[in-house]
Write an enzyme that holds these catalytic residues in place. Sequence first.
Site, mmCIF file in Angstrom:
data_model
loop_
_atom_site.group_PDB
_atom_site.id
_atom_site.type_symbol
_atom_site.label_atom_id
_atom_site.label_comp_id
_atom_site.label_asym_id
_atom_site.label_seq_id
_atom_site.Cartn_x
_atom_site.Cartn_y
_atom_site.Cartn_z
ATOM 1 N N LYS A 22 0.963 -1.218 0.006
ATOM 2 C CA LYS A 22 -0.073 -0.085 0.225
ATOM 3 C C LYS A 22 0.972 1.249 0.058
ATOM 4 C CE LYS A 22 -1.644 1.625 4.019
ATOM 5 N NZ LYS A 22 -1.453 2.967 4.243
ATOM 6 N N ASN A 23 1.962 1.457 0.781
ATOM 7 C CA ASN A 23 2.577 2.452 1.148
ATOM 8 C C ASN A 23 3.764 2.643 0.054
ATOM 9 O OD1 ASN A 23 0.848 3.131 3.241
ATOM 10 N ND2 ASN A 23 2.420 2.250 4.817
ATOM 11 N N CYS A 116 -5.625 8.026 8.981
ATOM 12 C CA CYS A 116 -5.507 7.315 10.476
ATOM 13 C C CYS A 116 -5.702 8.601 11.516
ATOM 14 C CB CYS A 116 -4.743 6.346 10.634
ATOM 15 S SG CYS A 116 -4.975 4.863 9.393
ATOM 16 N N ARG A 121 -0.997 15.077 12.842
ATOM 17 C CA ARG A 121 -0.354 14.937 11.624
ATOM 18 C C ARG A 121 -0.437 16.280 10.442
ATOM 19 N NH1 ARG A 121 -2.400 9.200 9.169
ATOM 20 N NH2 ARG A 121 -0.442 9.149 8.356
ATOM 21 N N ASP A 305 4.101 1.122 12.308
ATOM 22 C CA ASP A 305 2.931 0.377 11.703
ATOM 23 C C ASP A 305 3.009 -0.964 12.000
ATOM 24 O OD1 ASP A 305 2.874 1.964 8.353
ATOM 25 O OD2 ASP A 305 2.336 2.705 10.389
ATOM 26 N N ARG A 397 -9.247 -0.561 4.131
ATOM 27 C CA ARG A 397 -8.330 0.446 3.614
ATOM 28 C C ARG A 397 -7.066 -0.164 3.158
ATOM 29 N NH1 ARG A 397 -7.296 5.178 6.944
ATOM 30 N NH2 ARG A 397 -5.908 5.488 4.912
HETATM 31 C C1 EPZ Z 1 3.621 7.360 6.260
HETATM 32 O O1 EPZ Z 1 2.852 8.363 6.797
HETATM 33 C C2 EPZ Z 1 2.709 6.048 6.269
HETATM 34 N N1 EPZ Z 1 1.536 6.386 5.348
HETATM 35 C C3 EPZ Z 1 2.164 5.752 7.581
HETATM 36 O O2 EPZ Z 1 1.523 4.364 7.613
HETATM 37 C C4 EPZ Z 1 3.495 5.393 8.609
HETATM 38 O O3 EPZ Z 1 2.880 5.058 9.589
HETATM 39 C C5 EPZ Z 1 4.094 6.748 8.479
HETATM 40 O O4 EPZ Z 1 4.826 7.189 7.181
HETATM 41 C C6 EPZ Z 1 5.483 6.655 9.392
HETATM 42 O O5 EPZ Z 1 6.361 5.551 8.695
HETATM 43 C C7 EPZ Z 1 1.890 6.198 3.930
HETATM 44 O O6 EPZ Z 1 2.799 6.105 3.544
HETATM 45 C C8 EPZ Z 1 0.455 6.366 2.975
HETATM 46 P P1 EPZ Z 1 5.416 10.914 8.359
HETATM 47 P P2 EPZ Z 1 3.289 9.738 6.987
HETATM 48 O O7 EPZ Z 1 5.233 12.064 7.604
HETATM 49 O O8 EPZ Z 1 4.047 10.042 5.539
HETATM 50 C C9 EPZ Z 1 5.085 14.172 11.576
HETATM 51 C C10 EPZ Z 1 -0.277 2.905 7.618
HETATM 52 O O9 EPZ Z 1 -0.730 2.456 8.759
HETATM 53 N N2 EPZ Z 1 4.958 15.188 10.515
HETATM 54 O O10 EPZ Z 1 6.691 10.095 8.231
HETATM 55 O O11 EPZ Z 1 1.907 10.659 7.106
HETATM 56 C C11 EPZ Z 1 3.916 13.379 11.725
HETATM 57 O O12 EPZ Z 1 2.848 14.125 12.612
HETATM 58 C C12 EPZ Z 1 0.057 4.698 7.720
HETATM 59 O O13 EPZ Z 1 0.004 2.579 6.584
HETATM 60 C C13 EPZ Z 1 5.286 16.538 10.770
HETATM 61 O O14 EPZ Z 1 5.069 17.021 12.159
HETATM 62 O O15 EPZ Z 1 4.308 9.962 7.938
HETATM 63 C C14 EPZ Z 1 4.271 12.053 12.510
HETATM 64 O O16 EPZ Z 1 4.263 12.270 13.870
HETATM 65 C C15 EPZ Z 1 -0.223 5.107 9.052
HETATM 66 N N3 EPZ Z 1 5.105 17.342 9.676
HETATM 67 C C16 EPZ Z 1 5.639 11.974 12.155
HETATM 68 O O17 EPZ Z 1 6.153 13.185 11.418
HETATM 69 C C17 EPZ Z 1 4.704 16.885 8.552
HETATM 70 O O18 EPZ Z 1 4.733 17.568 7.524
HETATM 71 C C18 EPZ Z 1 5.800 10.974 10.955
HETATM 72 O O19 EPZ Z 1 4.863 11.382 9.868
HETATM 73 C C19 EPZ Z 1 4.724 15.427 7.978
HETATM 74 C C20 EPZ Z 1 4.777 14.645 9.155
#
Ligand code: EPZ
Length: 417
Positions: A22-23, A116, A121, A305, A397
């Site tokens: 998915k990711n 989620c 986020r 995850d 999803r």
């Molecule tokens: C990706 O989400 C994945 N989703 C998530 O998988 C996964 O948990 C996550 O990466 C971490 O590995 C997809 O790839 C579609 P991040 P993403 O940006 O990109 C903060 C699942 O279950 N942050 O690495 O949203 C954020 O709040 C899903 O498949 C900011 O502060 O994750 C979080 O605390 C859930 N500002 C941390 O960074 C930003 O602009 C990690 O977020 C972006 C993120």
Amino acid sequence: MGAIIINGGRPLRGTVEISGSKNAALPIIAATVLHGGTYELRNCPDIADVRCACAIVEELGGHVTKAGQSLYIDTGQIFRKTVPEHLMKRMRASVLFLGPLLGRFGSAELTLPGGCPLGCRPVDLHLEAVAAMGAAVTLREGTICCHGPRLHGCCIDLRFPSVGATENALMAAAACHGTVTIKNAAGEPEICDLIAFLQAMGAQIRGGGTSELTITGGAPLRGVSYTVMPDRMETATYLCATAGCGGEVLLLDGDGSCLEPVIEVLTRSGCDIRQRPEGLYVKSTERLRASGHIETAPYPGFPTDAQAPLMAAFLRAKGALEISEHIFEDRFGHVPQLLRFGARIELAGNCARVRGADVLRPARVEACDLRAAAALILAALQAEGESVVSGAHHLYRGYDDPVRKFTALGASIRPAR
Ligand code: EPZ
């Protein structure tokens, strides 16, 4: 897709085929917007989030057809630069269309994404990255407007190795006039898959798998055929399911090389896990032995995850396991629901302490997010008697055909009528 009914208490035995990631599929589908062309994406999972990404491509003016696990995408006729709110709200990955739209058309308009509920986020890192390339960014009443007809080279130093921000920056940079360096980039295997796809399209990218990426923008791009990597988190989920229920399962196409922290915990707790040419073999015959402290971290650390499915695997273990969540500020939504099965979990801030229970009792529970839904399914599979997991739409999803796959492993599981 309301609820799933499970009669648990059985070991899992047999073979399960791991679907495409998915990711990895979601950013790759978004990347097809970067250049108007035709694409064949093989090994795409049949899940709601992929269908949402395809709906966005079509809403923009593209065309998508599906045959088996392959998607055939034509983005040559795309003319819209706005992603409608009802599709933005359905998943976090909708935000990944920002970089490609900006890179191709010099402008993009989208509302804040859904996804989620794991905390606030924000998308500030995404916006800072494209602003560094020269885009004018405004965020007003939840609508992001980006304008950057001529993106330029720059150095981006991410405050946090955000997966999504790294992906958006990569895709926008591929269309830049100049060289973009991304420091403190995320290095998840799904990002390496996106980089491989962009390189196949003709993008000049160096440093994949490291924390510093260099993109020399402006290379001519083309439509390509590509095979998406196997789903790392589906693999982790079926490993945890077998560990928790007991049994012996072969995960076809399962790749243990990108799940070492999960495999290490399960192996030291008593599981026998071996990589074979056809996939990942797991056997669990004894009650798991729980000990130690797991801390989620960016790759190659323990993946956030896998936190919920792993917790479910240890609900009947002997001993205690501590799990600290460091990536998202609110990712223990599954805990109150797991307690309904008789689990013994204490929460203190971002740390959960799981003390194994001798038995789990069946329960009626409600899923609140994708991986929480998986954890509740894994708990119900361990509880003798009939459990009902509501909120199954969360599960669909991100997991391809889970009821059929668990049934093939001997579980008594069916959708509620
Ligand atoms: C990706 O989400 C994945 N989703 C998530 O998988 C996964 O948990 C996550 O990466 C971490 O590995 C997809 O790839 C579609 P991040 P993403 O940006 O990109 C903060 C699942 O279950 N942050 O690495 O949203 C954020 O709040 C899903 O498949 C900011 O502060 O994750 C979080 O605390 C859930 N500002 C941390 O960074 C930003 O602009 C990690 O977020 C972006 C993120």
